[in-house]
Design a protein around this motif. Structure first.
Motif, PDB file in Angstrom:
ATOM      1  N   UNK A  55      -9.042  24.285   4.705  1.00 56.08           N
ATOM      2  CA  UNK A  55     -10.154  23.548   4.578  1.00 56.08           C
ATOM      3  C   UNK A  55     -10.910  23.084   6.134  1.00 56.08           C
ATOM      4  N   UNK A  56     -12.194  22.969   5.607  1.00 57.78           N
ATOM      5  CA  UNK A  56     -12.866  22.571   7.045  1.00 57.78           C
ATOM      6  C   UNK A  56     -13.765  21.130   6.856  1.00 57.78           C
ATOM      7  N   UNK A  57     -13.496  20.316   7.822  1.00 59.83           N
ATOM      8  CA  UNK A  57     -14.115  19.086   7.822  1.00 59.83           C
ATOM      9  C   UNK A  57     -15.752  19.152   8.052  1.00 59.83           C
ATOM     10  N   UNK A  58     -16.315  18.702   6.830  1.00 61.69           N
ATOM     11  CA  UNK A  58     -17.798  18.543   7.101  1.00 61.69           C
ATOM     12  C   UNK A  58     -18.135  17.044   7.880  1.00 61.69           C
ATOM     13  N   UNK A  59     -18.473  17.083   8.949  1.00 60.57           N
ATOM     14  CA  UNK A  59     -18.529  15.627   9.811  1.00 60.57           C
ATOM     15  C   UNK A  59     -20.003  15.250   9.514  1.00 60.57           C
ATOM     16  N   UNK A  60     -20.792  15.714   8.571  1.00 59.03           N
ATOM     17  CA  UNK A  60     -22.386  15.308   8.758  1.00 59.03           C
ATOM     18  C   UNK A  60     -22.513  13.891   8.524  1.00 59.03           C
TER      19      UNK A  60
ATOM     20  N   UNK B 217     -14.142  15.290  17.327  1.00 60.97           N
ATOM     21  CA  UNK B 217     -12.979  14.864  17.865  1.00 60.97           C
ATOM     22  C   UNK B 217     -11.893  14.046  16.956  1.00 60.97           C
ATOM     23  N   UNK B 218     -12.471  13.268  16.275  1.00 57.65           N
ATOM     24  CA  UNK B 218     -11.960  12.467  15.182  1.00 57.65           C
ATOM     25  C   UNK B 218     -11.174  13.377  14.204  1.00 57.65           C
ATOM     26  N   UNK B 219     -11.869  14.365  13.677  1.00 56.28           N
ATOM     27  CA  UNK B 219     -11.637  15.326  12.717  1.00 56.28           C
ATOM     28  C   UNK B 219     -10.428  16.311  13.344  1.00 56.28           C
ATOM     29  N   UNK B 220     -10.798  16.520  14.811  1.00 61.96           N
ATOM     30  CA  UNK B 220      -9.388  17.449  15.268  1.00 61.96           C
ATOM     31  C   UNK B 220      -8.275  16.650  15.311  1.00 61.96           C
TER      32      UNK B 220
ATOM     33  N   UNK C 137      -7.379  14.274  13.377  1.00 62.61           N
ATOM     34  CA  UNK C 137      -6.616  14.547  12.111  1.00 62.61           C
ATOM     35  C   UNK C 137      -6.048  15.564  11.547  1.00 62.61           C
ATOM     36  N   UNK C 138      -6.136  16.902  12.277  1.00 60.16           N
ATOM     37  CA  UNK C 138      -5.343  18.004  11.797  1.00 60.16           C
ATOM     38  C   UNK C 138      -6.352  19.111  11.377  1.00 60.16           C
ATOM     39  N   UNK C 139      -7.665  18.882  11.404  1.00 61.72           N
ATOM     40  CA  UNK C 139      -8.463  19.909  11.190  1.00 61.72           C
ATOM     41  C   UNK C 139      -8.457  20.934  12.054  1.00 61.72           C
ATOM     42  N   UNK C 140      -8.774  22.273  11.744  1.00 57.73           N
ATOM     43  CA  UNK C 140      -9.167  23.557  12.549  1.00 57.73           C
ATOM     44  C   UNK C 140     -10.304  24.127  12.357  1.00 57.73           C
ATOM     45  N   UNK C 141     -11.038  23.476  11.666  1.00 58.36           N
ATOM     46  CA  UNK C 141     -12.389  24.042  11.291  1.00 58.36           C
ATOM     47  C   UNK C 141     -13.617  22.910  10.947  1.00 58.36           C
ATOM     48  N   UNK C 142     -14.581  23.098  11.420  1.00 56.96           N
ATOM     49  CA  UNK C 142     -15.543  21.929  11.258  1.00 56.96           C
ATOM     50  C   UNK C 142     -17.091  22.547  10.941  1.00 56.96           C
ATOM     51  N   UNK C 143     -17.851  21.649  10.256  1.00 57.60           N
ATOM     52  CA  UNK C 143     -19.103  21.806   9.879  1.00 57.60           C
ATOM     53  C   UNK C 143     -20.098  20.602  10.165  1.00 57.60           C
ATOM     54  N   UNK C 144     -21.234  20.827  10.871  1.00 59.65           N
ATOM     55  CA  UNK C 144     -22.351  19.832  11.105  1.00 59.65           C
ATOM     56  C   UNK C 144     -23.448  20.428  10.699  1.00 59.65           C
ATOM     57  N   UNK C 145     -24.555  19.428  10.354  1.00 65.60           N
ATOM     58  CA  UNK C 145     -25.943  19.779  10.159  1.00 65.60           C
ATOM     59  C   UNK C 145     -26.735  19.008  11.217  1.00 65.60           C
ATOM     60  N   UNK C 146     -26.997  19.414  12.143  1.00 66.38           N
ATOM     61  CA  UNK C 146     -27.483  18.391  13.551  1.00 66.38           C
ATOM     62  C   UNK C 146     -29.155  18.935  13.325  1.00 66.38           C
ATOM     63  N   UNK C 147     -29.632  19.746  12.327  1.00 63.70           N
ATOM     64  CA  UNK C 147     -30.843  19.973  12.167  1.00 63.70           C
ATOM     65  C   UNK C 147     -31.516  19.063  11.092  1.00 63.70           C
ATOM     66  N   UNK C 148     -30.849  18.275  10.576  1.00 64.88           N
ATOM     67  CA  UNK C 148     -31.330  17.110   9.536  1.00 64.88           C
ATOM     68  C   UNK C 148     -32.507  16.441  10.018  1.00 64.88           C
ATOM     69  N   UNK C 149     -33.262  16.130   9.157  1.00 64.99           N
ATOM     70  CA  UNK C 149     -34.504  15.348   9.767  1.00 64.99           C
ATOM     71  C   UNK C 149     -35.792  16.106  10.378  1.00 64.99           C
ATOM     72  N   UNK C 150     -35.460  17.772  10.254  1.00 67.91           N
ATOM     73  CA  UNK C 150     -36.322  18.509  11.283  1.00 67.91           C
ATOM     74  C   UNK C 150     -37.594  18.298  10.650  1.00 67.91           C
ATOM     75  N   UNK C 151     -38.722  18.284  11.600  1.00 67.36           N
ATOM     76  CA  UNK C 151     -40.026  18.137  11.323  1.00 67.36           C
ATOM     77  C   UNK C 151     -40.638  19.185  10.432  1.00 67.36           C
TER      78      UNK C 151
END
Length: 363
Positions: free
Chosen positions: A116-121, A137-140, A142-156
């Motif tokens: 499982x990967x942590x969606x941290x968005x 870092x918090x997800x790490x 908690x034991x996760x070894x895979x992560x996903x983010x959406x840092x382009x949300x709110x893109x113009x």
């Protein structure tokens, strides 16, 4: 005794201003109830549920329900979510009546657990690079070894001033570099672009992110633009992922034909439920495409996706919306358990979970 539906309850669980887990409990005359989920943003009701409930035959039959409802469910996200939630509940009921986990009803378990990967968005309120890194870092921890983010949300928008577009692009790229630095070189790191780019920007961003070592690059363009998506896939070094909003096996056929993605992401709440997701996964295997279910959802949809992950031949990972609230496990019996970045495939009847409605915080 012929098992019949005797009623349907809908439990909206407020998670945030943007998100509600819309859970369904389908009651029967056998004293067994089944759970489903139809979460669609902040919506606290879904009138389409009543329409699909009326399709339930007497006695209950998953196949009869699917035959009657699938054509209607292709009419948009709301219909797809309502249809899928009731289909999930029917599988949960069937498993409980037969004293078998749903993955056994789907053909048998092929794995004991799934990565499982942590969606941290959603947990990331501070949308700066440092904020994303802190969430990772918090997800790490908690034991996760895979992560996903959406840092382009709110893109113009595309017609916004160029300097705004360039600044938003730079912020998103900076965030992914910051996450990589925080989680280390060995973690699997994914980025969801939420279809904000055109072809040129999608390729340029992917090239700038090459030093990050992404596990995948998700939906830089709307998948409706299959030709453009394929052109991006051919031009970048990363794997391309997508498919979260498509409905039914028929909705995925063009993706198979064009080979526009490397990783397919069917969503149990939107693709047609448990059995349809299994059909999609098996078809993806035949076309040499990996499967990682889209699952930014509550615990019921997660349990349904886990059942498919247990039976599908080619599932590599499952998304988990992590850190959104700190009481998620309090409302579940048994609680979700992640060990070394993996979740076990439950052996209990049905989906193997129940909701403790008394533990749901007041809205």
């Amino acid at each position: 005794m012929k098992v019949r539906a005797t009623g349907m309850g809908v439990l909206p669980i407020a998670v945030s201003d943007r998100n509600t887990w819309l859970c369904v409990r389908l009651a029967t005359n056998a004293g067994v109830a089944g759970l489903g989920e139809a979460s669609l943003g902040a919506a606290r009701e879904l009138r389409e549920l009543a329409t699909f409930y009326d399709l339930l035959d007497q006695p209950l039959s998953i196949q009869a329900y699917r035959q009657a409802g699938l054509p209607m469910a292709a009419g948009g996200r709301r219909a797809a979510a309502a249809f899928s939630a009731i289909e999930m509940a029917l599988w949960d009921i069937r498993g409980k009546l037969l004293d078998a986990p749903v993955h056994e009803l789907l053909g048998g378990r092929m794995r004991d657990s799934v990565a499982v990967y942590a969606n941290i968005n959603r947990m990331t309120k501070d949308r700066s690079a440092a904020g994303f890194a802190d969430s990772a870092a918090l997800a790490l921890e908690a034991g996760f070894q895979a992560f996903k983010a959406a840092p382009f949300d709110g893109f113009p928008r595309a017609d916004a001033p160029p300097e705004r577009i360039e600044a938003a692009t730079a912020r998103g790229i900076e965030a992914m570099f910051a996450i990589r630095e925080k989680v280390g070189a060995d973690a699997a790191l994914k980025v969801d672009c939420h279809s904000h780019f055109d072809i040129e920007r999608a390729v340029a961003v992917a090239q700038q992110l090459e030093p990050v070592g992404l596990d995948w690059y998700e939906e830089p363009l709307p998948l409706a633009d299959l030709d453009g998506t394929r052109r991006v896939r051919d031009a970048i070094a990363q794997r391309l992922a997508g498919g979260e909003s498509l409905f039914g096996l028929a909705g995925f056929l063009a993706l198979f034909a064009t080979q526009a993605v490397d990783v397919l992401m069917p969503d149990a709440m939107l693709c047609g439920g448990v059995l349809e997701m299994l059909h999609i996964a098996r078809a993806a295997e035949a076309h040499g495409i990996a499967v990682s279910p889209h699952n930014p959802c509550g615990p019921v949809a997660t349990a349904a996706a886990l059942a498919v992950c247990g039976a599908a031949p080619n599932v590599e990972s499952l998304e988990l919306q992590w850190g959104e609230v700190d009481w998620r496990s309090d409302i579940l019996e048994p609680p979700e358990l992640i060990v070394d970045g993996r979740m076990s495939i439950p052996d209990r009847p049905g989906f193997g979970i129940d909701l403790d409605e008394s533990a749901v915080p007041a809205a």
